[in-house]
Design an enzyme around this catalytic site. Structure first.
Site, PDB file in Angstrom:
ATOM      1  N   HIS A 209       0.801  -1.230   0.000  1.00 24.89           N
ATOM      2  CA  HIS A 209       0.000   0.000   0.000  1.00 24.89           C
ATOM      3  C   HIS A 209       0.834   1.281   0.000  1.00 24.89           C
ATOM      4  O   HIS A 209       0.294   2.365  -0.093  1.00 24.89           O
ATOM      5  CB  HIS A 209      -0.932   0.027   1.209  1.00 24.89           C
TER       6      HIS A 209
HETATM    7  C1  UD1 Z   1      -2.058   5.361   6.096  1.00 33.01           C
HETATM    8  C2  UD1 Z   1      -0.756   5.762   6.797  1.00 33.01           C
HETATM    9  C3  UD1 Z   1       0.278   4.670   6.623  1.00 33.01           C
HETATM   10  C4  UD1 Z   1      -0.254   3.340   7.073  1.00 33.01           C
HETATM   11  C5  UD1 Z   1      -1.544   3.050   6.324  1.00 33.01           C
HETATM   12  C6  UD1 Z   1      -2.162   1.748   6.710  1.00 33.01           C
HETATM   13  C7  UD1 Z   1      -0.220   8.148   6.821  1.00 33.01           C
HETATM   14  C8  UD1 Z   1       0.700   9.163   6.270  1.00 33.01           C
HETATM   15  N1  UD1 Z   1      -0.185   6.963   6.204  1.00 33.01           N
HETATM   16  O1  UD1 Z   1      -1.797   5.271   4.714  1.00 33.01           O
HETATM   17  O2  UD1 Z   1       1.413   4.996   7.412  1.00 33.01           O
HETATM   18  O3  UD1 Z   1       0.702   2.338   6.817  1.00 33.01           O
HETATM   19  O4  UD1 Z   1      -2.459   4.117   6.613  1.00 33.01           O
HETATM   20  O5  UD1 Z   1      -3.337   1.539   6.027  1.00 33.01           O
HETATM   21  O6  UD1 Z   1      -0.912   8.417   7.776  1.00 33.01           O
HETATM   22  N2  UD1 Z   1      -9.162   4.852   2.002  1.00 33.01           N
HETATM   23  C9  UD1 Z   1     -10.395   4.281   1.955  1.00 33.01           C
HETATM   24  N3  UD1 Z   1     -10.955   3.881   3.128  1.00 33.01           N
HETATM   25  C10 UD1 Z   1     -10.359   4.061   4.330  1.00 33.01           C
HETATM   26  C11 UD1 Z   1      -9.095   4.645   4.359  1.00 33.01           C
HETATM   27  C12 UD1 Z   1      -8.494   5.036   3.183  1.00 33.01           C
HETATM   28  O7  UD1 Z   1     -10.974   4.102   0.908  1.00 33.01           O
HETATM   29  O8  UD1 Z   1     -10.946   3.671   5.371  1.00 33.01           O
HETATM   30  C13 UD1 Z   1      -8.536   5.277   0.742  1.00 33.01           C
HETATM   31  C14 UD1 Z   1      -8.820   6.726   0.452  1.00 33.01           C
HETATM   32  O9  UD1 Z   1      -9.092   6.836  -0.886  1.00 33.01           O
HETATM   33  C15 UD1 Z   1      -7.524   7.420   0.766  1.00 33.01           C
HETATM   34  C16 UD1 Z   1      -6.504   6.330   0.517  1.00 33.01           C
HETATM   35  O10 UD1 Z   1      -7.157   5.107   0.820  1.00 33.01           O
HETATM   36  O11 UD1 Z   1      -7.313   8.539  -0.027  1.00 33.01           O
HETATM   37  C17 UD1 Z   1      -5.297   6.494   1.380  1.00 33.01           C
HETATM   38  O12 UD1 Z   1      -5.677   6.628   2.747  1.00 33.01           O
HETATM   39  P1  UD1 Z   1      -4.755   7.476   3.779  1.00 33.01           P
HETATM   40  O13 UD1 Z   1      -5.312   7.402   5.132  1.00 33.01           O
HETATM   41  O14 UD1 Z   1      -4.508   8.822   3.185  1.00 33.01           O
HETATM   42  O15 UD1 Z   1      -3.374   6.759   3.704  1.00 33.01           O
HETATM   43  P2  UD1 Z   1      -2.991   5.228   3.663  1.00 33.01           P
HETATM   44  O16 UD1 Z   1      -2.404   4.964   2.339  1.00 33.01           O
HETATM   45  O17 UD1 Z   1      -4.099   4.348   4.145  1.00 33.01           O
END
Ligand code: UD1
Length: 367
Positions: A209
């Protein structure tokens, strides 16, 4: 006295918060705990499932910040958490933040600006790669925290090298391993391996991821090709993070990979299903931080698809090999795991299922 406030925001936070909250709430009526969920992760599969399985109670507040660019998300968390603190009848005794996600750094900054003490659980880890958003979050959070609670020996060395006063630092061990120890019997009882038609020690588990692996077309295409080949010799189980799923679709890679022989695509898994699969895998390929630690504890070979690790103990005492961007090296590491005897893993101080007790002792001594 005010309560001890715990912040949880994203998936990897929940398994760290669960044992700390359990121990805090077992210490009797004089110790009150407040739980705040920032809402950084919000899907049922990324959040609610973990609360249920890990027995984490309803948060006292959910700030519902949701997704956004780093600046936007961090800013929204700060505004909402600041309002939350302002609305409290009494300021908290201290704020506990865990790990290295945006919620960690954002809430630490808000709390210190309001004169509230901050403890950082999993302090001192460094990948020395500032292109990782998590590295920035670690540096910021450690600089701001009054109490730095360290999970592995490199954390002590890094904080010392940065000139941090010893009085702010405690070695407590790894709270995520507390959750693993607590949940492993139930994870095994779910029999997820058999349910997916797999045989123990005869499959690879893959999680990806990180932006560095999934955001660029060229890299994700190379990884998809690698996994397709791997599936031809060893069943591959791939629970797909929402970010990765979106990128696979965007680059037109998803259907070929999902339909490739030997590759099983899954929705993001709950904690226990994932742990059950980790424990019986022949080899795990990942870019997660936590999974490098979990495989080390379980004695399962781990191939880390990154150029660095902030958890070097997983390579020196554990089962991890960090292979960088070179997929040839990844292939060799997988070959060794498939052909060779199980790797040796040495016990690591404080990875013993009792780290949360040491965290809570440190909090109550300091605050
Ligand atoms: C975040 C953390 C990362 C961790 C990861 C575990 C930061 C900088 N990054 O990254 O350290 O390893 O979580 O998962 O805080 N999304 C959904 N549903 C959700 C959550 C996210 O659809 O419940 C999608 C959204 O489109 C979002 C993307 O995933 O834009 C990324 O989510 P985000 O929380 O920005 O970062 P992660 O890549 O999950």
């Amino acid at each position: 006295m005010g309560s001890i406030l715990l912040v949880a925001g994203a998936r990897p936070n929940f398994m760290k918060i669960a044992p700390i909250l359990r121990v805090l709430e077992s210490r009797g009526p004089t110790v009150a705990a407040t739980l705040v969920h920032t809402g950084q992760h919000y899907d049922t599969a990324m959040s609610e499932v973990f609360f249920e399985e890990l027995g984490i109670r309803e948060p006292d507040a959910n700030l519902e910040v949701g997704p956004g660019s780093h600046g936007e998300q961090t800013g929204r968390i700060m505004v909402s958490f600041d309002r939350f603190l302002q609305d409290q009848a009494r300021p908290p005794r201290g704020v506990v933040v865990v790990g290295d996600v945006n919620s960690t750094a954002a809430c630490a900054l808000v709390a210190v600006k309001r004169g509230v003490a901050v403890a950082h659980v999993e302090a001192g880890l460094r990948s020395f790669d500032r292109s990782m958003p998590e590295e920035i979050n670690r540096i910021v959070t450690d600089a701001l925290s009054d109490l730095l609670l360290v999970s592995e020996p490199s954390g002590l060395d890094n904080l010392q090298a940065e000139g941090v006063a010893e009085s702010r630092v405690r070695y407590v061990g790894n709270v995520m391993i507390d959750t693993l120890v607590h949940q492993l019997p139930e994870a095994r009882a779910l029999a997820t391996v058999a349910r997916l038609g797999l045989r123990p020690k005869e499959y690879a588990l893959v999680t990806l991821h990180r932006p560095s692996n999934v955001d660029e077309r060229e890299r994700l295409t190379a990884l998809a090709g690698f996994l397709t080949h791997l599936g031809e010799r060893l069943p591959v189980v791939f629970p797909v993070h929402p970010r990765t799923d979106r990128k696979l679709r965007e680059f037109g890679l998803r259907s070929a990979l999902a339909e490739a022989r030997g590759v099983t695509f899954l929705e993001p898994l709950g904690y226990r299903e994932n742990l059950g699969l980790l424990a019986e895998a022949r080899v795990v390929l990942t870019d997660s931080g936590g999974i490098q630690e979990e495989t080390t504890y379980l004695g399962v070979p781990c191939v880390t698809l990154r150029t660095s690790t902030e958890r070097p103990i997983t390579e020196t005492a554990g089962t991890n090999t960090v292979v960088g961007e070179d997929l040839g090296r990844a292939r060799s590491a997988v070959d060794r795991a498939v052909a060779g005897p199980p790797p040796r893993n040495e016990p690591i101080e404080g990875w013993d299922g009792r780290a949360a007790e040491r965290v809570v002792n440190a909090l109550l001594e300091s605050w």
